[in-house]
Enzyme design. Structure first.
Site, PDB file in Angstrom:
ATOM      1  N   ILE A  78     -25.964   2.660  -5.583  1.00 37.99           N
ATOM      2  CA  ILE A  78     -25.158   2.845  -4.370  1.00 37.99           C
ATOM      3  C   ILE A  78     -25.098   1.592  -3.505  1.00 37.99           C
ATOM      4  O   ILE A  78     -24.347   1.548  -2.537  1.00 37.99           O
ATOM      5  CB  ILE A  78     -25.686   4.027  -3.526  1.00 37.99           C
ATOM      6  CG1 ILE A  78     -27.170   3.843  -3.167  1.00 37.99           C
ATOM      7  CG2 ILE A  78     -25.469   5.331  -4.248  1.00 37.99           C
ATOM      8  CD1 ILE A  78     -27.718   4.946  -2.262  1.00 37.99           C
ATOM      9  N   GLY A  81     -27.780  -5.985  -3.205  1.00 36.34           N
ATOM     10  CA  GLY A  81     -27.784  -7.217  -2.443  1.00 36.34           C
ATOM     11  C   GLY A  81     -28.569  -8.281  -3.172  1.00 36.34           C
ATOM     12  O   GLY A  81     -29.045  -8.063  -4.299  1.00 36.34           O
ATOM     13  N   THR A  82     -28.695  -9.420  -2.554  1.00 41.16           N
ATOM     14  CA  THR A  82     -29.442 -10.518  -3.167  1.00 41.16           C
ATOM     15  C   THR A  82     -30.904 -10.153  -3.364  1.00 41.16           C
ATOM     16  O   THR A  82     -31.529 -10.534  -4.357  1.00 41.16           O
ATOM     17  CB  THR A  82     -29.348 -11.773  -2.277  1.00 41.16           C
ATOM     18  OG1 THR A  82     -27.980 -12.070  -2.046  1.00 41.16           O
ATOM     19  CG2 THR A  82     -30.022 -12.962  -2.941  1.00 41.16           C
ATOM     20  N   VAL A  86     -30.207  -0.533  -4.362  1.00 40.92           N
ATOM     21  CA  VAL A  86     -30.465   0.806  -3.847  1.00 40.92           C
ATOM     22  C   VAL A  86     -29.780   1.815  -4.761  1.00 40.92           C
ATOM     23  O   VAL A  86     -28.600   1.686  -5.077  1.00 40.92           O
ATOM     24  CB  VAL A  86     -29.965   0.974  -2.392  1.00 40.92           C
ATOM     25  CG1 VAL A  86     -30.306   2.364  -1.874  1.00 40.92           C
ATOM     26  CG2 VAL A  86     -30.576  -0.088  -1.485  1.00 40.92           C
ATOM     27  N   LYS A  99     -34.950   2.191  -2.957  1.00 39.25           N
ATOM     28  CA  LYS A  99     -34.687   0.760  -2.801  1.00 39.25           C
ATOM     29  C   LYS A  99     -35.664  -0.008  -3.674  1.00 39.25           C
ATOM     30  O   LYS A  99     -36.879   0.130  -3.519  1.00 39.25           O
ATOM     31  CB  LYS A  99     -34.833   0.345  -1.333  1.00 39.25           C
ATOM     32  CG  LYS A  99     -34.429  -1.108  -1.072  1.00 39.25           C
ATOM     33  CD  LYS A  99     -34.365  -1.394   0.422  1.00 39.25           C
ATOM     34  CE  LYS A  99     -33.861  -2.799   0.698  1.00 39.25           C
ATOM     35  NZ  LYS A  99     -33.728  -3.066   2.144  1.00 39.25           N
ATOM     36  N   ASP A 193     -31.389  -8.264  11.826  1.00 35.35           N
ATOM     37  CA  ASP A 193     -30.352  -8.460  10.811  1.00 35.35           C
ATOM     38  C   ASP A 193     -29.210  -7.485  11.072  1.00 35.35           C
ATOM     39  O   ASP A 193     -28.714  -6.822  10.157  1.00 35.35           O
ATOM     40  CB  ASP A 193     -30.937  -8.250   9.409  1.00 35.35           C
ATOM     41  CG  ASP A 193     -30.012  -8.773   8.301  1.00 35.35           C
ATOM     42  OD1 ASP A 193     -29.103  -9.569   8.619  1.00 35.35           O
ATOM     43  OD2 ASP A 193     -30.189  -8.372   7.146  1.00 35.35           O
TER      44      ASP A 193
END
Length: 500
Positions: A78, A81-82, A86, A99, A193
């Site tokens: 779903i 990222g780097t 997830v 995750k 972030d």
């Protein structure tokens, strides 16, 4: 690797523990006695819910791992990222988000520690506007976090689809984001972030913060630490903090970047130009030369423009000072817009006698103090709580004066730094509790305030006086309550952030 045979594909489903053998065999039997193809078996198994498309792709590739993380069965990817991926996963009929740290970072101590810190920090965060973390699995070969699964989409996806969001919806989402940030800040945690992709919008329309990974790197023990840029995700925060001369992890940075998201929702474009160029992102002019939101949203109400300007003020001393104050300020603007326009002066500020006073402007003077309010009337509870929260106080509400006194156990640390007893509805019960609080040995040094209607002459005459006691008349103005708190709390040490 060669593709599996139809029978081999079905056997792998069972061998991997993805489905029960009898269920798989029954599904195969439904295909009839004719010759089976791999495609027909895959279609049947997916239709019967024995495998997902992700699991199918892995079986066909010949993958031996990645179908389970612990007892959690992986269903779909779903998000990627780097740093991590997830997955949607299931266990005992419930759905979770898992995750998983990417393989290339598992041998890197710094990245591994950051990942695990994010998980441990998330275990402390329980709030309707923060995605919950339920478990942290610190297996060095397969570290993962078990998280709340949110059915919905990211705020970035919502803005990309709708281009510009209505002002009322944008304010609602910003208020919920600020609420989550305020809760985290009360535990000494900032986000660091904040961006549209780190806000999930649930299927019922609620904003939920995710990914507190960089918060795990903050260091409040060193107030002089200069903001650094450990990776690309931290550059924007570091550039703002270096440019304005504040320490790393200044809580007002989260305020600023919440403003950037609110701006983006209403304008359809971010206030800060988005670029991958590191030097461009470190240039402070990027924060100083923000175009007025009216260039992109000419119908944006003036009071909302003013709100965004205060949230995104480059000078940190003039910026809204905390997430709690920002939450209260957004709510105030929402209320004003709901009630309709107000009269303003030539500078665009509400005139005296309008719907709010200058004294309603949020501050952070109460940061580090806990106030207990003893009041039975819901309307007054809410009014006082919101006014004090907007100034940084944490407010505890108790309806029964005797229960309030019982909370102050002589063997334990006091739950509040000041107690406000309201006699408007509680009458003599409030007076008795106020006087007892002022005379008992373990509470006599703790500040307290009694609120009484001017017509309650007997209560006013019998109330104990003292340097740490205040008697204030109802109806009450904000300034009077603020001054009363400042007076009685003088000399009371503020609680360290994250301990109240």
């Amino acid at each position: 690797m060669d593709k599996p045979t139809p029978e081999g594909f079905a056997r792998r489903i069972v061998d991997l523990g993805l489905a029960d053998r009898r269920e798989v065999e029954h599904s195969l039997g439904e295909l009839g006695g004719g010759e089976m193809t791999l495609d027909s078996v895959i279609e049947q198994m997916q239709r019967r819910g024995h495998v997902t498309t992700l699991q199918t792709e892995k079986i066909v590739r010949g993958d031996r791992a990645g179908y389970f993380y612990g007892d959690y069965k992986v269903l779909y990817l779903i998000g990627a990222g780097t740093f991590a991926r997830v997955y949607r996963a299931s266990k005992d009929g419930e759905v979770f988000a898992i995750k998983v740290l990417r393989k290339r970072f598992r041998d890197e101590p710094k990245e591994m520690e950051q990942f695990l810190r994010e998980g441990r920090m998330g275990l402390r965060l329980r709030h309707p506007n923060i995605v919950s973390i339920y478990d942290v699995i610190a297996d060095t070969r397969n570290p993962f976090l078990v998280m709340e699964f949110v059915e919905g989409q990211t705020l970035r996806e919502l803005v990309r689809i709708r281009k510009q969001l209505p002002v009322d919806l944008s304010l609602k989402l910003a208020h919920e984001i600020a609420s989550g940030l305020s809760h985290a800040a009360s535990l000494g945690i900032s986000h660091r972030d904040l961006k549209l992709s780190n806000v999930l919008i649930s299927s019922d329309g609620r904003a939920k913060l995710v990914d507190f990974g960089l918060a795990a790197l903050t260091d409040r023990k060193n107030p002089d630490q200069i903001a650094d840029c450990p990776n690309a995700r931290a550059i924007d925060y570091a550039a703002l903090e270096r440019g304005t001369g504040v320490r790393k992890d200044d809580p007002r940075s989260d305020v600023f970047f919440t403003g950037n998201m609110l701006y983006h929702m209403i304008a359809g474009v971010p206030a800060l130009t988005e670029t991958r160029d590191r030097l461009a992102r470190l240039n402070v002019s990027r924060f100083q030369e923000i175009k007025s939101i009216t260039e992109f949203a000419p119908d944006c109400p003036g009071i909302v423009t003013q709100l965004i300007n205060k949230i995104m003020e480059y000078n940190p001393q003039k910026r809204i000072q905390s997430a709690a104050a920002m939450q209260a300020e957004i709510k105030r603007v929402m209320d004003i817009l709901e009630k309709g326009p107000v009269a303003t002066n030539s500078e665009g500020q509400p005139e005296v006698g309008g719907q709010y006073e200058d004294d309603d402007v949020p501050t952070d003077e109460g940061i580090g103090y806990v106030v207990m309010l003893v009041e039975s009337k819901a309307a007054l509870q809410n009014a006082i709580r919101e006014r004090l929260k907007s100034r940084g106080y944490r407010v505890l509400i108790i309806q029964d004066p005797n229960r309030a006194l019982a909370r102050f156990d002589p063997m334990e640390d006091p739950p509040a730094d000041c107690v406000i007893f309201s006699a408007a509805e509680l009458g003599s019960l409030a007076l008795e509790a106020y006087n007892k609080f002022a005379s008992d040995e373990h509470t006599c040094e703790i500040p307290s305030i009694l609120l009484a209607d001017r017509r309650q002459a007997k209560i006013i005459s019998e109330a104990r006086r003292g340097p740490r006691r205040q008697l204030l008349a109802l109806p009450l103005k904000v300034r009077e309550l603020r001054m009363g708190l400042v007076k009685v709390l003088a000399g009371t040490e503020r609680r360290p952030l994250g301990t109240y």
